[in-house]
Design a protein around this motif. Structure first.
Motif, PDB file in Angstrom:
ATOM      1  N   ALA A  64       0.824  -1.225   0.000  1.00  0.00           N
ATOM      2  CA  ALA A  64       0.000   0.000   0.000  1.00  0.00           C
ATOM      3  C   ALA A  64       0.856   1.274   0.000  1.00  0.00           C
ATOM      4  O   ALA A  64       0.316   2.391  -0.052  1.00  0.00           O
ATOM      5  CB  ALA A  64      -0.937   0.000   1.202  1.00  0.00           C
ATOM      6  N   ALA A  65       2.172   1.118   0.027  1.00  0.00           N
ATOM      7  CA  ALA A  65       3.054   2.299   0.063  1.00  0.00           C
ATOM      8  C   ALA A  65       2.783   3.235  -1.122  1.00  0.00           C
ATOM      9  O   ALA A  65       2.924   4.453  -0.997  1.00  0.00           O
ATOM     10  CB  ALA A  65       4.517   1.872   0.082  1.00  0.00           C
ATOM     11  N   TYR A  66       2.369   2.643  -2.245  1.00  0.00           N
ATOM     12  CA  TYR A  66       2.135   3.517  -3.412  1.00  0.00           C
ATOM     13  C   TYR A  66       1.031   4.538  -3.128  1.00  0.00           C
ATOM     14  O   TYR A  66       1.009   5.621  -3.695  1.00  0.00           O
ATOM     15  CB  TYR A  66       1.833   2.678  -4.668  1.00  0.00           C
ATOM     16  N   LYS A  67       0.130   4.182  -2.213  1.00  0.00           N
ATOM     17  CA  LYS A  67      -0.966   5.126  -1.889  1.00  0.00           C
ATOM     18  C   LYS A  67      -0.466   6.323  -1.067  1.00  0.00           C
ATOM     19  O   LYS A  67      -1.166   7.321  -0.922  1.00  0.00           O
ATOM     20  CB  LYS A  67      -2.066   4.406  -1.116  1.00  0.00           C
ATOM     21  N   ALA A 101       7.165  18.838  14.132  1.00  0.00           N
ATOM     22  CA  ALA A 101       5.939  18.182  13.669  1.00  0.00           C
ATOM     23  C   ALA A 101       4.703  18.702  14.388  1.00  0.00           C
ATOM     24  O   ALA A 101       4.705  18.858  15.606  1.00  0.00           O
ATOM     25  CB  ALA A 101       6.046  16.687  13.887  1.00  0.00           C
ATOM     26  N   ASP A 102       3.665  18.963  13.604  1.00  0.00           N
ATOM     27  CA  ASP A 102       2.357  19.214  14.207  1.00  0.00           C
ATOM     28  C   ASP A 102       1.591  17.906  14.305  1.00  0.00           C
ATOM     29  O   ASP A 102       0.678  17.773  15.115  1.00  0.00           O
ATOM     30  CB  ASP A 102       1.572  20.222  13.373  1.00  0.00           C
ATOM     31  N   ALA A 103       1.932  16.976  13.426  1.00  0.00           N
ATOM     32  CA  ALA A 103       1.350  15.633  13.501  1.00  0.00           C
ATOM     33  C   ALA A 103       2.254  14.681  12.743  1.00  0.00           C
ATOM     34  O   ALA A 103       3.004  15.098  11.864  1.00  0.00           O
ATOM     35  CB  ALA A 103      -0.046  15.605  12.891  1.00  0.00           C
ATOM     36  N   CYS A 104       2.171  13.419  13.125  1.00  0.00           N
ATOM     37  CA  CYS A 104       2.940  12.389  12.420  1.00  0.00           C
ATOM     38  C   CYS A 104       1.945  11.322  11.967  1.00  0.00           C
ATOM     39  O   CYS A 104       1.224  10.751  12.784  1.00  0.00           O
ATOM     40  CB  CYS A 104       3.985  11.809  13.375  1.00  0.00           C
ATOM     41  N   LEU A 105       1.893  11.114  10.661  1.00  0.00           N
ATOM     42  CA  LEU A 105       0.970  10.127  10.089  1.00  0.00           C
ATOM     43  C   LEU A 105       1.794   8.992   9.511  1.00  0.00           C
ATOM     44  O   LEU A 105       2.677   9.235   8.682  1.00  0.00           O
ATOM     45  CB  LEU A 105       0.147  10.810   8.971  1.00  0.00           C
ATOM     46  N   ILE A 106       1.514   7.773   9.956  1.00  0.00           N
ATOM     47  CA  ILE A 106       2.237   6.631   9.378  1.00  0.00           C
ATOM     48  C   ILE A 106       1.248   5.847   8.520  1.00  0.00           C
ATOM     49  O   ILE A 106       0.289   5.251   9.015  1.00  0.00           O
ATOM     50  CB  ILE A 106       2.853   5.741  10.469  1.00  0.00           C
ATOM     51  N   ALA A 107       1.472   5.913   7.208  1.00  0.00           N
ATOM     52  CA  ALA A 107       0.545   5.284   6.274  1.00  0.00           C
ATOM     53  C   ALA A 107       1.319   4.849   5.028  1.00  0.00           C
ATOM     54  O   ALA A 107       1.868   5.709   4.356  1.00  0.00           O
ATOM     55  CB  ALA A 107      -0.574   6.265   5.892  1.00  0.00           C
ATOM     56  N   PRO A 108       1.368   3.598   4.734  1.00  0.00           N
ATOM     57  CA  PRO A 108       0.813   2.483   5.497  1.00  0.00           C
ATOM     58  C   PRO A 108       1.688   2.135   6.709  1.00  0.00           C
ATOM     59  O   PRO A 108       2.878   2.370   6.692  1.00  0.00           O
ATOM     60  CB  PRO A 108       0.854   1.334   4.468  1.00  0.00           C
ATOM     61  N   ALA A 109       1.023   1.583   7.728  1.00  0.00           N
ATOM     62  CA  ALA A 109       1.748   1.121   8.914  1.00  0.00           C
ATOM     63  C   ALA A 109       1.707  -0.407   8.935  1.00  0.00           C
ATOM     64  O   ALA A 109       0.616  -0.992   8.972  1.00  0.00           O
ATOM     65  CB  ALA A 109       1.098   1.700  10.168  1.00  0.00           C
ATOM     66  N   THR A 110       2.856  -1.018   8.872  1.00  0.00           N
ATOM     67  CA  THR A 110       2.923  -2.488   8.880  1.00  0.00           C
ATOM     68  C   THR A 110       2.809  -3.012  10.315  1.00  0.00           C
ATOM     69  O   THR A 110       2.963  -2.259  11.289  1.00  0.00           O
ATOM     70  CB  THR A 110       4.276  -2.947   8.307  1.00  0.00           C
ATOM     71  N   ALA A 111       2.606  -4.330  10.409  1.00  0.00           N
ATOM     72  CA  ALA A 111       2.583  -4.976  11.738  1.00  0.00           C
ATOM     73  C   ALA A 111       3.921  -4.752  12.434  1.00  0.00           C
ATOM     74  O   ALA A 111       3.986  -4.567  13.651  1.00  0.00           O
ATOM     75  CB  ALA A 111       2.310  -6.463  11.576  1.00  0.00           C
TER      76      ALA A 111
END
Ligand code: CTP
Length: 403
Positions: A18-21, A82-92
């Protein structure tokens, strides 16, 4: 409503198909005027080219924990801005590492260091997602305030249908926007911030000035703007880049700063006066260059500059006035005197002889005194952190006054 505008968002990308997203997430964030800092784990680079993210984000992609430049602790500066940190995609794997306090790469180190909210959008096979170890890890992260977006049920990479698909980029960005909205506590407010030193010209080639770097004032302007305030930053000469998302005015002398502050204060709810304004200026500015003479002594006449803050204090209306003071002794006594003399609501005092405080560095050690005489000492912390506390205090004053 523009909650992402001028916000510094770290987008962590980990090794999932999903990294491409993530490319679409970065594009959507940029469309909403966020300042995006992509961070990729090594595994993520197998799925997506850093160059793609770099182009979409218009920022360097951070890939490694250690850079060649030993003065730069990149993970700490990113964690802090950082004002926010978004991890997407996040793996197990990343969820497991964060839940257990492991910091063995740039992304996990940043997550461990940041005070900003962290959001994770898991993406994995349904069997992994349903595994009790992963569920325990998610549970413990949720318990300490981490936010999870998804995953969704649908087609998975292995051709099956199940729970584990990453939530769509649009929805992820909307979730982040909602989180940021709740932090926009200065929306609709306008503040003037002054920063840096002033330069008082003596002749065509010389001036009087001081060692102020402007870092504290710029951190204040950035923090205020990221919380939704309309910021007018009036800066003396510094080597810093103007922060994005603020109205920026460059001035040289105390008199120029005085004029600009008067011009901009009318519509403002208050001022944070962190500039180190020169109290005196040469009585005359020579048109040319003053030449050396045979005389051994050079006597210079100085005249007093206007005290900008004192003047604002004399016709204060309902505006919030925050002053600074840098002292070498009698810190609290002097700060209290200035607080009263200038009719301030808050004064931020620092002893510039202390290691880690004052003009040049990235950290400060300050004492806050409010107009009720309440004294609060803050231990050494980054100037951005100090800025955060100052805006928190201003927020309290706004609420108390019902502004
Ligand atoms: N200030 C100002 N105009 C000046 C001098 C100072 O607005 N001409 C502001 C500073 O920006 C700061 C506060 O007043 O927010 C206190 O500045 P400081 O230099 O510490 O104090 P002074 O009033 O100059 O007093 P002293 O010289 O006795 O330290």
């Amino acid at each position: 409503m523009g909650a992402l505008r001028n916000k510094s968002i770290l987008v962590g990308v980990t090794g999932s198909i999903a990294a491409y997203k993530a490319a679409e997430i970065v594009r959507l964030l940029r469309k909403k005027k966020a300042i995006v800092y992509p961070i990729m784990t090594k595994a993520a680079t197998h799925f997506l080219s850093p160059l793609t993210l770099q182009n979409l984000a218009s920022q360097k992609v951070t890939l490694k924990l250690f850079s060649r430049d030993i003065r730069k602790a990149e993970h700490l500066s990113l964690a802090e801005l950082a004002d926010a940190c978004l991890i997407a995609p996040a793996t197990a794997n990343i969820i497991g590492k964060i839940a257990n306090g492991i910091a063995d790469d740039i992304l996990t180190t940043i997550v461990l260091a940041t005070k900003a909210p962290v959001l994770l959008a898991p993406a994995m096979n349904n069997m992994m997602y349903e595994n009790p170890i992963l569920q325990r890890n998610i549970g413990s992260l949720k318990a300490i305030g981490f936010k999870f977006i998804g995953p969704a049920r649908g087609d998975l990479a292995d051709g099956k249908i199940g729970l584990g698909r990453m939530t769509e980029p649009q929805e992820i960005v909307e979730c982040l926007e909602k989180v940021m909205q709740s932090r926009d506590d200065f929306l609709g407010k306008a503040f003037v911030v002054t920063a840096g030193p002033t330069r008082e010209p003596l002749d065509r080639v010389r001036f009087f000035s001081n060692y102020s770097s402007g870092k504290m004032g710029y951190a204040l302007a950035e923090e205020g703007a990221s919380r939704g305030a309309r910021i007018v930053l009036i800066s003396g000469p510094t080597s810093l880049d103007p922060p994005s998302g603020v109205e920026f005015h460059w001035v040289e002398s105390a008199r120029e700063m005085h004029k600009m502050v008067k011009e901009k204060m009318g519509e403002a709810d208050g001022i944070v006066m962190s500039a180190a304004v020169s109290d005196y200026a040469p009585a005359r500015k020579e048109n040319g260059k003053i030449k050396k003479t045979t005389q051994k002594k050079f006597i210079l006449e100085l005249v007093q500059n206007p005290d900008i803050l004192k003047e604002l204090g004399q016709r204060k209306e309902n505006k919030i006035l925050v002053g600074f003071c840098a002292e070498t002794k009698d810190l609290e006594k002097e700060a209290l005197r200035k607080l009263k003399e200038k009719s301030l609501d808050l004064i931020v005092a620092n002893n510039i002889t202390e290691e880690g405080a004052g003009f040049k560095g990235d950290t400060n050690i300050v004492t806050l005194i409010n107009n009720k005489g309440k004294v609060e000492h803050l231990s050494r912390r980054s100037k951005r952190e100090v800025a955060r506390v100052i805006w928190d205090k201003i927020r309290e004053m706004i609420e108390n006054r019902g502004l």
